[in-house]
Design a protein around this motif. Sequence first.
Motif, PDB file in Angstrom:
ATOM      1  N   LYS A  33       5.722   3.413   0.977  1.00  0.00           N
ATOM      2  CA  LYS A  33       5.082   2.131   0.740  1.00  0.00           C
ATOM      3  C   LYS A  33       5.075   1.327   2.033  1.00  0.00           C
ATOM      4  O   LYS A  33       5.986   1.434   2.851  1.00  0.00           O
ATOM      5  N   VAL A  34       4.024   0.507   2.217  1.00  0.00           N
ATOM      6  CA  VAL A  34       3.894  -0.324   3.417  1.00  0.00           C
ATOM      7  C   VAL A  34       3.466  -1.728   3.023  1.00  0.00           C
ATOM      8  O   VAL A  34       2.805  -1.933   2.004  1.00  0.00           O
ATOM      9  N   ASN A  35       3.865  -2.710   3.854  1.00  0.00           N
ATOM     10  CA  ASN A  35       3.436  -4.094   3.664  1.00  0.00           C
ATOM     11  C   ASN A  35       2.037  -4.282   4.229  1.00  0.00           C
ATOM     12  O   ASN A  35       1.749  -3.833   5.339  1.00  0.00           O
ATOM     13  N   GLY A  38       0.844  -1.189   0.000  1.00  0.00           N
ATOM     14  CA  GLY A  38       0.000   0.000   0.000  1.00  0.00           C
ATOM     15  C   GLY A  38       0.877   1.235   0.000  1.00  0.00           C
ATOM     16  O   GLY A  38       2.096   1.148   0.160  1.00  0.00           O
ATOM     17  N   ARG A  39       0.251   2.382  -0.181  1.00  0.00           N
ATOM     18  CA  ARG A  39       0.979   3.659  -0.175  1.00  0.00           C
ATOM     19  C   ARG A  39       0.320   4.610   0.816  1.00  0.00           C
ATOM     20  O   ARG A  39      -0.909   4.757   0.809  1.00  0.00           O
ATOM     21  N   VAL A  40       1.116   5.224   1.671  1.00  0.00           N
ATOM     22  CA  VAL A  40       0.578   6.148   2.666  1.00  0.00           C
ATOM     23  C   VAL A  40       0.062   7.398   1.972  1.00  0.00           C
ATOM     24  O   VAL A  40       0.793   8.060   1.224  1.00  0.00           O
ATOM     25  N   ASN A  86       2.725  -3.217   8.014  1.00  0.00           N
ATOM     26  CA  ASN A  86       4.109  -3.405   8.464  1.00  0.00           C
ATOM     27  C   ASN A  86       4.176  -4.232   9.748  1.00  0.00           C
ATOM     28  O   ASN A  86       4.946  -3.934  10.663  1.00  0.00           O
ATOM     29  N   GLY A  87       3.321  -5.260   9.803  1.00  0.00           N
ATOM     30  CA  GLY A  87       3.348  -6.182  10.924  1.00  0.00           C
ATOM     31  C   GLY A  87       2.477  -5.819  12.097  1.00  0.00           C
ATOM     32  O   GLY A  87       2.383  -6.595  13.054  1.00  0.00           O
TER      33      GLY A  87
END
Length: 206
Positions: A182-184, A107-109, A142-143
């Motif tokens: 970007k994020v997981n 994803g994108r912030v 991000n976990g």
Amino acid sequence: MFTGIIEATGKIANMTPLDGEGLRVMVVSDHLDMGDVKIGDSIAVNGACMTVVAKTAHSFKFDVSAESLRCTVGLDDPGREVNLEKAMCLGDRIGGHLVSGHVDGLGRVVRFEQLGESWQLMVQCPKELGRFIAIKGSVVINGVSLTTNEVTDRGANTVFSVNLIPHTVAVTALKHLKSGDKVNLEIDLIARYLERMLPEFKAKAG
């Protein structure tokens, strides 16, 4: 399996190329208890399940393939702070939700700002991933296990928002996020299985 409750943060210390493709990555953390970690155990690094191949009292190493590097973010950036969680044991409290440690996409912030005493994090992702994200449902960023407050489809994308309490901001690496990062992302396990099962139910009903 994991719960999405971050135990500590660490930093990507260094990387060495593996034969062929991929990297061996070293993470250093002064706060993650490595006393009960064995070679072969799993640790989620920014939400991605990694196998420990070497360890010390304050560090561990894992091997990551080129394919995993392509599908994730934050595993090959020296000096980057990352969220860490050891695999859960049967009988542990599940403070977040059941998390596999398999990143489903990026994803994108869109926005990350403080609103009163909490922070609002807004993320955009492809609609094919966003269709699994529901209001008041669970999502992993991000976990970190988080609850969605708003979900909106916008053309080929979905935008959703979560609220972070001060404690979450203080003890995770999410505090470093900014617009455009970007994020997981990992969707809820239940949503994943429902997607697989619903066509069969519809066929039988028809």
